[in-house]
Design a protein around this motif. Structure first.
Motif, PDB file in Angstrom:
ATOM      1  N   TYR A 165      19.922  11.913  -3.636  1.00 47.77           N
ATOM      2  CA  TYR A 165      18.859  12.878  -3.906  1.00 47.77           C
ATOM      3  C   TYR A 165      17.573  12.413  -3.217  1.00 47.77           C
ATOM      4  O   TYR A 165      17.197  11.253  -3.323  1.00 47.77           O
ATOM      5  N   ASP A 166      16.925  13.341  -2.536  1.00 43.30           N
ATOM      6  CA  ASP A 166      15.626  13.056  -1.940  1.00 43.30           C
ATOM      7  C   ASP A 166      14.586  13.837  -2.734  1.00 43.30           C
ATOM      8  O   ASP A 166      14.692  15.057  -2.873  1.00 43.30           O
ATOM      9  N   VAL A 167      13.606  13.143  -3.279  1.00 41.06           N
ATOM     10  CA  VAL A 167      12.580  13.765  -4.112  1.00 41.06           C
ATOM     11  C   VAL A 167      11.386  14.150  -3.245  1.00 41.06           C
ATOM     12  O   VAL A 167      10.889  13.337  -2.473  1.00 41.06           O
ATOM     13  N   LYS A 168      10.956  15.397  -3.377  1.00 40.16           N
ATOM     14  CA  LYS A 168       9.768  15.900  -2.679  1.00 40.16           C
ATOM     15  C   LYS A 168       8.869  16.549  -3.714  1.00 40.16           C
ATOM     16  O   LYS A 168       9.341  17.094  -4.709  1.00 40.16           O
ATOM     17  N   PHE A 197      18.055  18.054  -2.524  1.00 44.17           N
ATOM     18  CA  PHE A 197      16.614  17.854  -2.606  1.00 44.17           C
ATOM     19  C   PHE A 197      16.186  18.147  -4.035  1.00 44.17           C
ATOM     20  O   PHE A 197      16.577  19.170  -4.609  1.00 44.17           O
ATOM     21  N   LEU A 198      15.440  17.253  -4.612  1.00 49.36           N
ATOM     22  CA  LEU A 198      14.852  17.446  -5.933  1.00 49.36           C
ATOM     23  C   LEU A 198      13.377  17.740  -5.677  1.00 49.36           C
ATOM     24  O   LEU A 198      12.621  16.848  -5.294  1.00 49.36           O
ATOM     25  N   PRO A 229       3.465  18.382 -13.068  1.00 51.00           N
ATOM     26  CA  PRO A 229       4.699  19.081 -12.698  1.00 51.00           C
ATOM     27  C   PRO A 229       4.877  20.366 -13.509  1.00 51.00           C
ATOM     28  O   PRO A 229       4.755  20.364 -14.733  1.00 51.00           O
ATOM     29  N   LYS A 230       5.133  21.459 -12.800  1.00 46.73           N
ATOM     30  CA  LYS A 230       5.328  22.760 -13.443  1.00 46.73           C
ATOM     31  C   LYS A 230       6.770  23.239 -13.368  1.00 46.73           C
ATOM     32  O   LYS A 230       7.297  23.780 -14.319  1.00 46.73           O
ATOM     33  N   LYS A 231       7.402  23.068 -12.200  1.00 47.99           N
ATOM     34  CA  LYS A 231       8.804  23.475 -12.027  1.00 47.99           C
ATOM     35  C   LYS A 231       9.509  22.442 -11.172  1.00 47.99           C
ATOM     36  O   LYS A 231       8.929  21.861 -10.261  1.00 47.99           O
ATOM     37  N   THR A 232      10.788  22.251 -11.478  1.00 50.88           N
ATOM     38  CA  THR A 232      11.615  21.325 -10.718  1.00 50.88           C
ATOM     39  C   THR A 232      12.841  22.077 -10.229  1.00 50.88           C
ATOM     40  O   THR A 232      13.481  22.796 -10.995  1.00 50.88           O
ATOM     41  N   PHE A 233      13.155  21.900  -8.956  1.00 51.15           N
ATOM     42  CA  PHE A 233      14.275  22.580  -8.323  1.00 51.15           C
ATOM     43  C   PHE A 233      15.263  21.539  -7.814  1.00 51.15           C
ATOM     44  O   PHE A 233      14.863  20.521  -7.253  1.00 51.15           O
ATOM     45  N   LEU A 234      16.541  21.805  -7.993  1.00 50.36           N
ATOM     46  CA  LEU A 234      17.601  20.950  -7.468  1.00 50.36           C
ATOM     47  C   LEU A 234      18.398  21.802  -6.486  1.00 50.36           C
ATOM     48  O   LEU A 234      19.192  22.640  -6.886  1.00 50.36           O
ATOM     49  N   LYS A 294      21.945  24.538   1.483  1.00 50.89           N
ATOM     50  CA  LYS A 294      21.216  25.782   1.246  1.00 50.89           C
ATOM     51  C   LYS A 294      19.772  25.711   1.737  1.00 50.89           C
ATOM     52  O   LYS A 294      19.001  26.633   1.517  1.00 50.89           O
ATOM     53  N   CYS A 295      19.407  24.628   2.406  1.00 46.47           N
ATOM     54  CA  CYS A 295      18.015  24.408   2.811  1.00 46.47           C
ATOM     55  C   CYS A 295      17.795  24.727   4.281  1.00 46.47           C
ATOM     56  O   CYS A 295      18.676  24.497   5.107  1.00 46.47           O
ATOM     57  N   PRO A 296      16.614  25.225   4.603  1.00 48.11           N
ATOM     58  CA  PRO A 296      16.268  25.402   6.020  1.00 48.11           C
ATOM     59  C   PRO A 296      16.019  24.044   6.672  1.00 48.11           C
ATOM     60  O   PRO A 296      16.119  23.003   6.029  1.00 48.11           O
TER      61      PRO A 296
END
Length: 133
Positions: A50-53, A92-93, A102-107, A112-114
């Protein structure tokens, strides 16, 4: 706090959110950045990388009125930015923040990423809303 401290703080937050999502203890997720700050990815659990951004709200141009979260997915290699090769992580996290909170977290799976950026609307619809954890 310096930039590294902030990055580690948000990566730890991401680690806890991921553990909550996977219904496991956070200690089972390896936080690799602590030992290797220049590593290709930040977290690992059962050979899944997982890569956290993280991103604060930005306006992408002078004509845009609605802020978004803009996550850069590009790697820096030899001091130059390169397009994403998707070989170094599986997910990607992404942590969307407002005023440093932090408001929202996406996994999001890397498939599925550009190539360079993910831009997510803070208010409104986004195709990435299905990945909120």
């Amino acid at each position: 706090m310096n930039g590294t401290d902030f990055r580690l703080f948000y990566e730890k937050y991401g680690r806890f959110k991921l553990a909550e999502y996977l219904n496991i203890s956070p200690v089972k997720i390896k936080h690799l950045t602590i030992k290797n700050p220049t590593g290709s990815y930040d977290l690992e659990y059962k050979d899944v990388k997982y890569d956290v951004k993280f991103s604060n709200p930005v306006l992408t141009s002078k004509t845009k009125k609605m802020p978004i979260w803009d996550f850069s997915l590009r790697k820096v290699k030899d001091g130059k930015r390169k397009g994403q090769d998707y070989k170094y992580c599986d997910y990607f996290l992404l942590i969307g923040m407002t005023n440093g909170i932090p408001k929202k977290t996406f996994l999001i799976p890397t498939k599925k990423c550009p190539t360079n950026h993910i831009r997510i609307s803070i208010k409104g619809l986004s195709k990435y809303n299905e990945y909120i954890i």
